[in-house]
Write a protein that holds these residues in place. Structure first.
Motif, PDB file in Angstrom:
ATOM      1  N   THR A  99      12.205  43.606   4.051  1.00 30.32           N
ATOM      2  CA  THR A  99      12.678  44.703   3.211  1.00 30.32           C
ATOM      3  C   THR A  99      11.585  45.221   2.279  1.00 30.32           C
TER       4      THR A  99
ATOM      5  N   ASP B 122      13.049  39.721  -2.178  1.00 32.88           N
ATOM      6  CA  ASP B 122      13.859  39.695  -0.955  1.00 32.88           C
ATOM      7  C   ASP B 122      13.144  39.097   0.247  1.00 32.88           C
TER       8      ASP B 122
ATOM      9  N   SER C 232      14.499  36.431   2.997  1.00 34.21           N
ATOM     10  CA  SER C 232      15.968  36.391   3.003  1.00 34.21           C
ATOM     11  C   SER C 232      16.521  36.613   4.413  1.00 34.21           C
TER      12      SER C 232
ATOM     13  N   GLY D  29      11.573  44.684  -7.073  1.00 35.03           N
ATOM     14  CA  GLY D  29      11.748  43.279  -6.708  1.00 35.03           C
ATOM     15  C   GLY D  29      10.539  42.420  -6.965  1.00 35.03           C
TER      16      GLY D  29
END
Length: 414
Positions: free
Chosen positions: A228, A267, A270, A299
């Motif tokens: 991501t 992220d 994940s 993030g």
């Protein structure tokens, strides 16, 4: 023997002074975009007072002083360790200074002497430049946290008054940009440029003045859908460096791919597919370029987190033995992208005249000069009157990431 010792000391000093002078001539100087000449420094260039707390700001303001002296010859910078003779006269030092730099780091607003300097600056209507420490390991943090430490009555005149706010980063080219922004803010406080809303300046040879291209060696950059944010970063890269760069985000790495972009943020890892894809890319000898996000809105996190979230097999296999490139936000974002492009193989197009050395060369010059100087400067007037791999940033500051592992263009991080 004493005469021999004294003589040897004098010879060493003279050699150091000569080397220092020669290095100073070689260091690039800030210039105006409008004229390609150095800014006017002879009229009304008063003293810059560095207000900071020793525990979390001393090393940074010392670097700011010595590097500004090289970038802006003629500037007069006050630093307590060099120029303070009487702590009881802080208010007088402030009164005699033209511009005050508040170095915002943890504990700054809890220091009684710093509060004296702040109140004297505000009472004297002094122009203020705010410089925010970014590295949490060195007392940095979000601006909201630093503001929360400030007495309520002082918050509006400091944080709501439209003073220039510059984020201090310690990694090579990022640090150079921070210094350039500080220099611009200082120049705008002088009589020569006080009427200007902005003052475009540049440093010959700086990264932002270069045009990078992949034309000589085209790159096909693969970003995994399981990673991501990787595609968005690759698209940012393509926007500033489109020539010769192709971005693909197919489910698996295409045979044409020359590189894989591994984007590291909260992220990352994940999606279990990513670990398998990275493992396969390494087996296939597909070059992996890592980018460490530092922007909390995207993030961003400290690099150490990845030693907790990355599959152990990849850690033990040496994934992080290579440096991850730091990605910062705001005005430093373009520098992040250009450094990432160079990591992918981009080269400089149409080199311009002037200083062409890297910031690391500038740092070497800085160290060569400052090791031979006393640091006092021209302040007689004031004194008389009163674990694994690190990221780019961590590598040079003692942290843990490309943004945390290799940081030091002018002496700190990468």
């Amino acid at each position: 023997s004493m005469l021999v010792l004294v003589g040897a000391t004098l010879v060493f000093f003279l050699i150091g002074a000569v080397c220092s002078a020669r290095l100073a001539k070689e260091v690039p100087k800030i210039r105006l975009v409008s004229t390609n000449q150095p800014p006017e420094m002879s009229v009304g260039m008063g003293i810059l007072f560095n207000s900071h707390i020793w525990s979390t700001g001393q090393d940074a303001v010392a670097a700011i002083k010595k590097e500004l002296l090289l970038l802006l010859p003629g500037i007069n910078v006050f630093l307590d360790v060099d120029n303070l003779d009487d702590i009881g006269a802080l208010e007088e030092y402030i009164r005699r200074s033209q511009t005050i730099l508040f170095f915002l780091s943890r504990g700054y607003f809890r220091s009684q002497n710093c509060l004296r300097e702040i109140r004297a600056s505000l009472a004297g209507n002094k122009p203020i430049v705010l410089v925010q420490e970014a590295d949490p390991d060195k007392g940095g943090g979000p601006l909201e946290d630093l503001r929360a430490e400030c007495p309520e009555s002082l918050q509006p005149p400091i944080f709501d008054a439209d003073w220039h706010l510059i984020v201090w980063l310690r990694i090579d080219d990022f640090r150079l940009l921070s210094l350039k922004l500080i220099a611009e803010a200082l120049l705008l406080c002088t009589p020569a440029y006080a009427r200007e809303a902005s003052l475009p300046i540049y440093l010959p040879g700086e990264l932002l003045g270069q045009t990078l291209t992949f034309a000589a060696q085209p790159v096909v950059l693969w970003t995994s859908p399981a990673n991501t944010g990787a595609k968005a970063l690759a698209d940012e890269l393509a926007d500033i460096c489109p020539s010769g760069l192709t971005v693909t985000s197919s489910a698996e790495a295409p045979e044409s791919a020359t590189h894989m972009l591994l984007y590291l943020n909260l992220d990352t890892w994940s999606d279990e597919r990513l670990a398998e894809q990275v493992k396969q890319a390494r087996e296939d000898k597909l070059k992996i370029v890592m980018a460490h996000e530092n922007d909390p809105d995207k993030g961003g996190c400290i690099f150490a987190r990845f030693f907790e979230t990355t599959p152990q097999e990849l850690i033990e296999g040496g994934l992080y033995s290579d440096l991850a490139r730091s990605c910062f936000s705001g005005v430093h974002r373009e520098v992040s992208l250009m450094l990432l492009a160079k990591e992918l193989g981009a080269t400089r197009q149409g080199a311009s005249a002037g200083w062409t050395a890297s910031p690391a060369a500038f740092l070497s010059a800085v160290k060569g000069i400052t090791c031979c100087s006393s640091g006092r400067g021209d302040f007689d007037l004031v004194a008389a009157s009163s674990r694994g791999s690190l990221s780019e940033g961590e590598a040079r500051s003692g942290a843990l990431s490309a943004g945390e592992a290799s940081t030091s263009a002018l002496g700190g991080e990468v």
